[in-house]
Enzyme design. Structure first.
Site, PDB file in Angstrom:
ATOM      1  N   LYS A 112       5.877   2.802  -3.886  1.00  0.00           N
ATOM      2  CA  LYS A 112       5.732   4.218  -4.233  1.00  0.00           C
ATOM      3  C   LYS A 112       6.895   5.059  -3.715  1.00  0.00           C
ATOM      4  O   LYS A 112       7.140   6.149  -4.223  1.00  0.00           O
ATOM      5  CB  LYS A 112       4.391   4.743  -3.749  1.00  0.00           C
TER       6      LYS A 112
HETATM    7  C1  LIG Z   1      -0.198   1.957  -5.808  1.00  0.00           C
HETATM    8  C2  LIG Z   1      -0.006   0.509  -5.596  1.00  0.00           C
HETATM    9  C3  LIG Z   1      -0.168  -0.425  -6.635  1.00  0.00           C
HETATM   10  C4  LIG Z   1      -0.649  -0.027  -8.025  1.00  0.00           C
HETATM   11  O1  LIG Z   1       0.287   0.755  -8.708  1.00  0.00           O
HETATM   12  P1  LIG Z   1      -0.154   1.583 -10.019  1.00  0.00           P
HETATM   13  O2  LIG Z   1       1.058   2.323 -10.426  1.00  0.00           O
HETATM   14  O3  LIG Z   1      -1.268   2.478  -9.558  1.00  0.00           O
HETATM   15  O4  LIG Z   1      -0.610   0.593 -11.014  1.00  0.00           O
HETATM   16  C5  LIG Z   1       0.103  -1.765  -6.365  1.00  0.00           C
HETATM   17  N1  LIG Z   1       0.488  -2.172  -5.142  1.00  0.00           N
HETATM   18  C6  LIG Z   1       0.648  -1.314  -4.113  1.00  0.00           C
HETATM   19  C7  LIG Z   1       1.058  -1.827  -2.778  1.00  0.00           C
HETATM   20  C8  LIG Z   1       0.415   0.057  -4.298  1.00  0.00           C
HETATM   21  O5  LIG Z   1       0.577   0.913  -3.263  1.00  0.00           O
END
Ligand SMILES: *Cc1c(COP(=O)(O)O)cnc(C)c1O
Length: 468
Positions: A112
């Site tokens: 993220k």
């Molecule tokens: C948020 C997250 C996901 C999922 O991502 P999306 O964009 O919501 O599909 C997968 N792995 C981790 C570690 C995350 O923080």
């Protein structure tokens, strides 16, 4: 660059407005009115270039006139220069035709950071231009909150409030949020679940008076700017391993369908992608929707990959928009029906359109643990449970013959963020990277609050007022 709503009733908007508002006023999600298109020569020319330069070129496809190329290069160098790996998103080969794309070298050790760090800089730039301030509010099950706080703590024009469910995030996740000592950051531990936190955020946004009193804005995964920033690593990964520009596949551990939709966007603007694999954990609504056509939430179950413990995948609406031939009127009726009935059924032509690009797999808890263990035994490296969901899906689909050729699995978090699951699978405790070694010695800053929207409103008003 003009954006339209998936529900067809909102006026068109430019990138700046899309960035600041997130959701369209008719409740829909923004999509580019027409997909930009990169030529094969432009894509070939990305090969061997530094990550920040590719980022500026790709993100420019979506920002239109809002930023100059020089501004985007400056922001990208700044943002990705803070990552702890020179390649920013390095690839590790783990099999004859298998790679892992490491997306955890950012400041809060999860993918993220790629979008959130970029967003923070875009916000500050746009708000400075307009002479405005914004209060960003986010509910988090762990990773989003930490990424938002780190990205926004230095923003001169933004206050950030993060709600997390008290006692339901890992200690590492909580400390990454609460150990930040900045005047514009407010952590609130809510006596409730993640769903309670999300419901409170929704209620706050529905309160017009409160929204204008604190100038409320959001950074959740439906913000188009996040999708735009996440398309970049599909391009850099492809450039690194596709020798003749050939099609390769990506396996993406999915919750809100944001990261994988970024892969779809990369394909739409010209990247030669074979399959996009939707890898879910036991919360398998997307896997069921793709394989059976029924989009029907079941109860959320707690798994060892908690960042994907989600019932309704908010970005899925963007795929439905494309799969329906961009029929906004149909989609609006459809989403209203979904709200009313709590479920919906995809048409045969939508399913066909989706299966032209996507395959799916739901990885069980046992398979996730087994994959962390197997990966460690084969490579000597520890992977986090979200990454393991993807790697297990890649293997299973290859064995079934549903996936072939070069395959890249996205590694979305550092194993040290989820030490208990890694320990359970391997008997090893993953070490935090050097920048976080003192995490457990830092003081924490947070306010505890009841699971009550009014109480939380008061906490936010008090903290925003204090700064005036
Ligand atoms: C948020 C997250 C996901 C999922 O991502 P999306 O964009 O919501 O599909 C997968 N792995 C981790 C570690 C995350 O923080």
């Amino acid at each position: 660059m003009n954006y339209i709503s998936t529900r067809g009733l909102a006026p068109g908007a430019g990138f700046e407005e899309v960035l600041l508002t997130g959701l369209a006023p008719d409740g829909g999600l923004y999509a580019p009115e027409t997909w930009p298109a990169l030529t094969a020569a432009e894509i070939a020319d990305l090969r061997g270039r530094p990550y920040a330069e590719v980022a500026a070129r790709i993100i420019a496809q979506f920002t239109g006139e809002a930023f100059s190329h020089a501004q985007l290069v400056d922001i990208a160098r700044n943002v990705y220069g803070r990552f702890d790996h020179a390649d920013v998103a390095p690839l590790t080969q783990v099999g004859a035709e298998d790679w892992i794309l490491e997306l955890f070298h950012g400041p809060t050790l999860a993918f993220k950071d790629f979008a959130m760090q970029f967003l923070g800089r875009l916000f500050d730039e746009v708000l400075a231009r307009r002479g405005e301030r914004l209060t960003i509010i986010a509910a988090t099950s762990g990773d989003t909150g930490a990424a938002a706080i780190d990205a926004l703590k230095a923003c001169a024009h933004v206050d950030v409030v993060v709600l997390h469910p008290e006692g339901r995030v890992t200690d590492v996740q909580r400390r990454m949020m609460t150990s930040v000592d900045a005047a514009n950051v407010q952590n609130i531990a809510v006596a409730g679940s993640f769903d309670d936190c999300q419901a409170i955020v929704k209620e706050l946004f529905a309160d017009r008076e409160f929204v204008s009193a604190v100038r409320l804005g959001g950074v959740n995964s439906i913000n188009w700017a996040r999708i735009a920033a996440q398309t970049v690593y599909y391009f850099t990964a492809h450039a690194a391993i596709a020798e003749n520009g050939e099609a390769i596949s990506f396996v993406v551990p999915t919750g809100n369908f944001g990261d994988i939709f970024a892969g779809y966007a990369a394909k739409k603007i010209g990247l030669n992608i074979n399959r996009l694999v939707v890898a879910t954990n036991a919360n398998d609504i997307l896997h069921r929707a793709i394989t059976t056509g029924d989009y029907a939430p079941a109860g959320v179950s707690a798994t060892i990959s908690p960042s994907m413990d989600i019932q309704v995948a908010s970005n899925f609406e963007r795929l439905l928009f494309e799969a329906s031939g961009r029929d906004a009127n149909l989609l609006r009726v459809r989403m209203e029906g979904f709200k009313r009935d709590g479920a919906m059924r995809l048409s045969a032509s939508e399913r066909q359109a989706i299966s032209a690009d996507f395959v799916s797999y739901a990885t069980s808890e046992a398979e996730t643990i087994a994959e962390i263990k197997r990966h460690f035994e084969v490579t000597g490296d520890l992977i986090d449970p979200h990454t393991a969901v993807a790697c297990a899906a890649a293997q299973a689909l290859r064995q079934k013959g549903a996936l072939s050729g070069k395959v890249v699995s996205l590694s979305t978090a550092h194993p040290a963020k989820f030490p208990d699951a890694v320990m359970q699978a391997t008997g090893k405790t993953p070490e935090l990277p050097p920048a976080h070694r003192d995490l457990f010695d830092r003081p924490e800053f947070m306010t505890n609050a009841a699971n009550d929207t009014d109480a939380i409103k008061q906490v936010i008003l008090a903290s925003v007022r204090r700064k005036e």
